[in-house]
Scaffold this active site. Structure first.
Site, PDB file in Angstrom:
ATOM      1  N   TYR A 148      -5.490  -4.459 -21.577  1.00 42.23           N
ATOM      2  CA  TYR A 148      -6.893  -4.443 -21.155  1.00 42.23           C
ATOM      3  C   TYR A 148      -7.677  -3.380 -21.930  1.00 42.23           C
ATOM      4  O   TYR A 148      -7.256  -2.234 -22.048  1.00 42.23           O
ATOM      5  CB  TYR A 148      -7.005  -4.148 -19.653  1.00 42.23           C
ATOM      6  CG  TYR A 148      -8.440  -4.003 -19.188  1.00 42.23           C
ATOM      7  CD1 TYR A 148      -9.249  -5.124 -19.060  1.00 42.23           C
ATOM      8  CD2 TYR A 148      -8.992  -2.758 -18.916  1.00 42.23           C
ATOM      9  CE1 TYR A 148     -10.572  -5.012 -18.659  1.00 42.23           C
ATOM     10  CE2 TYR A 148     -10.320  -2.624 -18.512  1.00 42.23           C
ATOM     11  CZ  TYR A 148     -11.094  -3.759 -18.381  1.00 42.23           C
ATOM     12  OH  TYR A 148     -12.410  -3.636 -17.996  1.00 42.23           O
ATOM     13  N   HIS A 196     -23.890  -3.074 -22.265  1.00 41.34           N
ATOM     14  CA  HIS A 196     -23.868  -2.226 -21.071  1.00 41.34           C
ATOM     15  C   HIS A 196     -25.003  -1.210 -21.047  1.00 41.34           C
ATOM     16  O   HIS A 196     -25.250  -0.587 -20.007  1.00 41.34           O
ATOM     17  CB  HIS A 196     -22.518  -1.509 -20.965  1.00 41.34           C
ATOM     18  CG  HIS A 196     -21.405  -2.406 -20.496  1.00 41.34           C
ATOM     19  ND1 HIS A 196     -21.145  -3.626 -21.052  1.00 41.34           N
ATOM     20  CD2 HIS A 196     -20.488  -2.247 -19.496  1.00 41.34           C
ATOM     21  CE1 HIS A 196     -20.120  -4.187 -20.433  1.00 41.34           C
ATOM     22  NE2 HIS A 196     -19.712  -3.376 -19.478  1.00 41.34           N
ATOM     23  N   ASN A 202     -16.414   4.590 -19.439  1.00 45.49           N
ATOM     24  CA  ASN A 202     -15.692   4.354 -18.186  1.00 45.49           C
ATOM     25  C   ASN A 202     -15.404   5.672 -17.488  1.00 45.49           C
ATOM     26  O   ASN A 202     -14.254   6.096 -17.364  1.00 45.49           O
ATOM     27  CB  ASN A 202     -14.381   3.609 -18.488  1.00 45.49           C
ATOM     28  CG  ASN A 202     -14.121   2.529 -17.460  1.00 45.49           C
ATOM     29  OD1 ASN A 202     -14.351   2.727 -16.282  1.00 45.49           O
ATOM     30  ND2 ASN A 202     -13.647   1.378 -17.929  1.00 45.49           N
ATOM     31  N   TYR A 239     -34.407  28.359  19.205  1.00 50.73           N
ATOM     32  CA  TYR A 239     -33.240  27.958  18.402  1.00 50.73           C
ATOM     33  C   TYR A 239     -33.483  28.097  16.906  1.00 50.73           C
ATOM     34  O   TYR A 239     -32.579  28.456  16.150  1.00 50.73           O
ATOM     35  CB  TYR A 239     -32.870  26.506  18.712  1.00 50.73           C
ATOM     36  CG  TYR A 239     -32.202  26.270  20.041  1.00 50.73           C
ATOM     37  CD1 TYR A 239     -32.063  27.281  20.975  1.00 50.73           C
ATOM     38  CD2 TYR A 239     -31.712  25.012  20.358  1.00 50.73           C
ATOM     39  CE1 TYR A 239     -31.457  27.046  22.202  1.00 50.73           C
ATOM     40  CE2 TYR A 239     -31.104  24.764  21.570  1.00 50.73           C
ATOM     41  CZ  TYR A 239     -30.979  25.783  22.499  1.00 50.73           C
ATOM     42  OH  TYR A 239     -30.381  25.547  23.699  1.00 50.73           O
ATOM     43  N   ARG A 246     -32.831  31.845  16.449  1.00 50.85           N
ATOM     44  CA  ARG A 246     -31.532  32.354  16.893  1.00 50.85           C
ATOM     45  C   ARG A 246     -30.369  31.598  16.256  1.00 50.85           C
ATOM     46  O   ARG A 246     -29.296  32.172  16.019  1.00 50.85           O
ATOM     47  CB  ARG A 246     -31.469  32.244  18.419  1.00 50.85           C
ATOM     48  CG  ARG A 246     -30.235  32.804  19.050  1.00 50.85           C
ATOM     49  CD  ARG A 246     -30.381  32.997  20.563  1.00 50.85           C
ATOM     50  NE  ARG A 246     -31.296  32.106  21.211  1.00 50.85           N
ATOM     51  CZ  ARG A 246     -30.956  31.225  22.170  1.00 50.85           C
ATOM     52  NH1 ARG A 246     -29.680  31.115  22.540  1.00 50.85           N
ATOM     53  NH2 ARG A 246     -31.856  30.463  22.742  1.00 50.85           N
ATOM     54  N   PHE A 266     -12.046   5.616 -12.126  1.00 56.13           N
ATOM     55  CA  PHE A 266     -13.479   5.649 -12.417  1.00 56.13           C
ATOM     56  C   PHE A 266     -14.330   5.491 -11.160  1.00 56.13           C
ATOM     57  O   PHE A 266     -15.549   5.649 -11.200  1.00 56.13           O
ATOM     58  CB  PHE A 266     -13.837   4.517 -13.384  1.00 56.13           C
ATOM     59  CG  PHE A 266     -13.280   3.191 -12.936  1.00 56.13           C
ATOM     60  CD1 PHE A 266     -13.820   2.510 -11.868  1.00 56.13           C
ATOM     61  CD2 PHE A 266     -12.180   2.640 -13.577  1.00 56.13           C
ATOM     62  CE1 PHE A 266     -13.290   1.304 -11.434  1.00 56.13           C
ATOM     63  CE2 PHE A 266     -11.642   1.433 -13.156  1.00 56.13           C
ATOM     64  CZ  PHE A 266     -12.202   0.765 -12.082  1.00 56.13           C
ATOM     65  N   GLU A 272     -15.436  -6.529  -9.687  1.00 57.90           N
ATOM     66  CA  GLU A 272     -15.796  -5.194  -9.208  1.00 57.90           C
ATOM     67  C   GLU A 272     -16.487  -5.368  -7.855  1.00 57.90           C
ATOM     68  O   GLU A 272     -17.704  -5.283  -7.731  1.00 57.90           O
ATOM     69  CB  GLU A 272     -16.678  -4.501 -10.244  1.00 57.90           C
ATOM     70  CG  GLU A 272     -15.927  -4.312 -11.560  1.00 57.90           C
ATOM     71  CD  GLU A 272     -16.809  -3.950 -12.738  1.00 57.90           C
ATOM     72  OE1 GLU A 272     -18.012  -3.703 -12.531  1.00 57.90           O
ATOM     73  OE2 GLU A 272     -16.289  -3.919 -13.875  1.00 57.90           O
TER      74      GLU A 272
END
Length: 512
Positions: free
Chosen positions: A54, A84, A197, A283, A286, A331, A417
């Site tokens: 791959y 991409h 990646n 509050y 404090r 990744f 994915e």
């Protein structure tokens, strides 16, 4: 000018800050070059053997089972980068892009990505020649890493795409490379995939946010102490023995800061023995160290996560020393996305409690004899009324931004994915939350300083005097209304910068 040396063991958060925000130069240690060369020899052996692996001899994502002929594998890597680089929107800030590039070099330098040393050297050249790719803000889902943002960086190595010009304009990458004497890179098998990646965008933004949050949480103790002093609050809730019985370390540190900041104050002395003084403060006064301290402890967790990621091999596939090339899911940005979302929640609450103190300072029924809206002539004048509106609006926005991005997965790539981290979105909005927190603390600082001025002739604490000195020239003395926005911007710069904290520490000692 400092130098950051990339070792095969990684880099430090300080290194990232020095390159992203400073002028540090980057060099590759010889051991790093050797580690990458060794890793590359394994990939070359796979290519020679003709094995299907791959990212080396196949397509990507849903195309992982598509075999690519040897003569087209370089073309495959270039096509990957071009396709991409599909982001859209305004460019990411220079510091984010530089951090991202440095962290990608760091990952390649660990010697598990199978790239030639010249690929990492090409990224280093971009950093050292001040060539910053134009990286659009939208495009990453945080798995497989920050694909689109890193592809926009890698595209510049090919002499394509865009870079940030000196005024933030968009320039052609090829022209930018020629101007600084750099040549485009021709990628070999596996190298395009190794360039994109990774979790480097997420990690870069998280490291920058950690640095900013650490400073802002300390400044939150400062502005809280000044507001408490101006409202004639009590210092007793911050005594160390009261926090030792609930041993959260961040709470103890925040309480110690506030207690230290309230000492040696004529304002505090003026009501210390007053029987009519409130037995218990609200509050927002404090419980300041309980909230800010919890945020500090959250930050500690986030620092651990980021530290682990800094020594991680984040790529797919990875090249192991024994010659295997294995597919991984490293990744996936879930650890960073979760951490960023957690820190955004904490930072949002630090701002929320600060805004409540601002509201008390401005309210004549609760501010213990300060004039309404901190104006000596309220009615004709509105004082800081609308500054509190601004703080409230920012707090509301931060509450929306505190909604976690990391639970919002959307499947992509033909269901290959099918779960993504949204870590890019989580870290990007964290930076917005912290910038907003800066503004809220600035409003509290402005209101607290104005309140201390109105307590004259009583002398404030050393911290109070330092704050009045830091803002005094910009805001002047209490009086008729003025154009308020410049005063708020001046307070923002004081909160964001190191000078006020340094001035206070010269008087009272180090703050945690």
């Amino acid at each position: 000018m400092s130098t950051v040396v990339i070792q095969p063991t990684g880099i430090s958060p300080a290194d990232v800050l020095a390159v992203a925000r400073g002028t540090a130069k980057v060099v590759l240690d010889p051991a790093t070059v050797e580690a990458m060369a060794t890793s590359r020899s394994i990939v070359d052996g796979i290519e020679a053997a003709g094995r299907p692996v791959y990212g080396v001899s196949t397509g990507f994502g849903a195309l992982a089972n598509t075999f690519v002929a040897p003569e087209r594998r370089a073309e495959l890597q270039h096509a990957l980068i071009r396709s991409h680089a599909a982001g859209v929107g305004a460019p990411m800030p220079r510091e984010v892009v530089r951090a991202m590039m440095l962290l990608r070099v760091r990952s390649l330098a660990l010697g598990r990505s199978g790239v030639r040393p010249l690929v990492a050297e090409a990224l280093v050249d971009l950093l050292n020649r001040e060539v910053t790719p134009w990286v659009p803000e939208h495009g990453s889902l945080g798995a497989s890493g920050d694909l689109a943002p890193l592809a926009h960086c890698a595209l510049v190595l090919l002499g394509e795409g865009w870079v940030l010009g000196p005024t933030g304009d968009q320039l052609p990458a090829g022209e930018a490379l020629r101007r600084v004497g750099l040549e485009p890179v021709e990628l070999a098998a596996k190298e395009g995939l190794a360039l994109i990646n990774g979790t480097d965008g997420m990690l870069g933004m998280l490291l920058l946010a950690i640095h900013d949050a650490r400073h802002l949480f300390a400044m939150a103790d400062v502005t809280a102490a000044l507001a408490i002093e101006a409202m004639l609050g009590s210092e007793r809730p911050f005594l160390p023995e009261l926090h030792a019985i609930r041993p959260h370390p961040g709470q103890a540190a925040s309480a110690a800061n506030i207690h230290k900041l309230l000492q040696n104050s004529a304002v505090m002395d003026s009501h210390r023995d007053d029987l009519a003084h409130a037995v218990q403060d609200a509050y927002s006064m404090r419980c300041a160290p309980q909230v800010a301290g919890a945020a500090r402890d959250t930050l500690g967790f986030v620092e651990v996560v980021a530290g682990r990621e800094l020594v991680s091999v984040v790529d797919n596939p990875v090249v192991l020393p024994d010659g295997r090339v294995e597919s991984t899911g490293n990744f996936h940005g879930a650890p960073l996305g979760f951490a960023a979302d957690y820190l955004a929640i904490a930072a949002s609450e630090v701002g929320a409690i600060a805004e409540r103190r601002v509201d008390r300072l401005l309210d004549v029924t609760r501010s213990r004899e300060l004039p309404a809206f901190l104006s000596p002539d309220a009615g004709v004048n509105s004082g800081l009324m609308i500054a509190q509106y601004t703080a409230a609006g920012i707090v509301a926005e931060n509450r929306r931004l505190a909604a976690p991005a990391s639970v919002d997965s959307l499947p992509t790539s033909g269901m290959q994915e099918d779960h993504v981290s949204m870590g890019w979105a989580a870290t990007k909005k964290l930076r917005t939350v912290l910038d907003n927190l800066t503004s809220v603390l600035a409003v509290e600082l402005l209101a607290a300083v104005r309140g201390l001025q109105l307590r004259a002739p009583l002398t404030p604490s050393p911290a109070g005097r330092a704050a009045v000195a830091a803002l005094g020239e910009a805001i002047g003395e209490p009086g008729p209304d003025v154009f308020l926005a410049p005063l708020m911007e001046a307070a923002r710069e004081v909160v964001r910068g190191p000078e006020l904290r340094a001035a206070i520490e010269r008087e009272v000692g180090p703050l945690s």
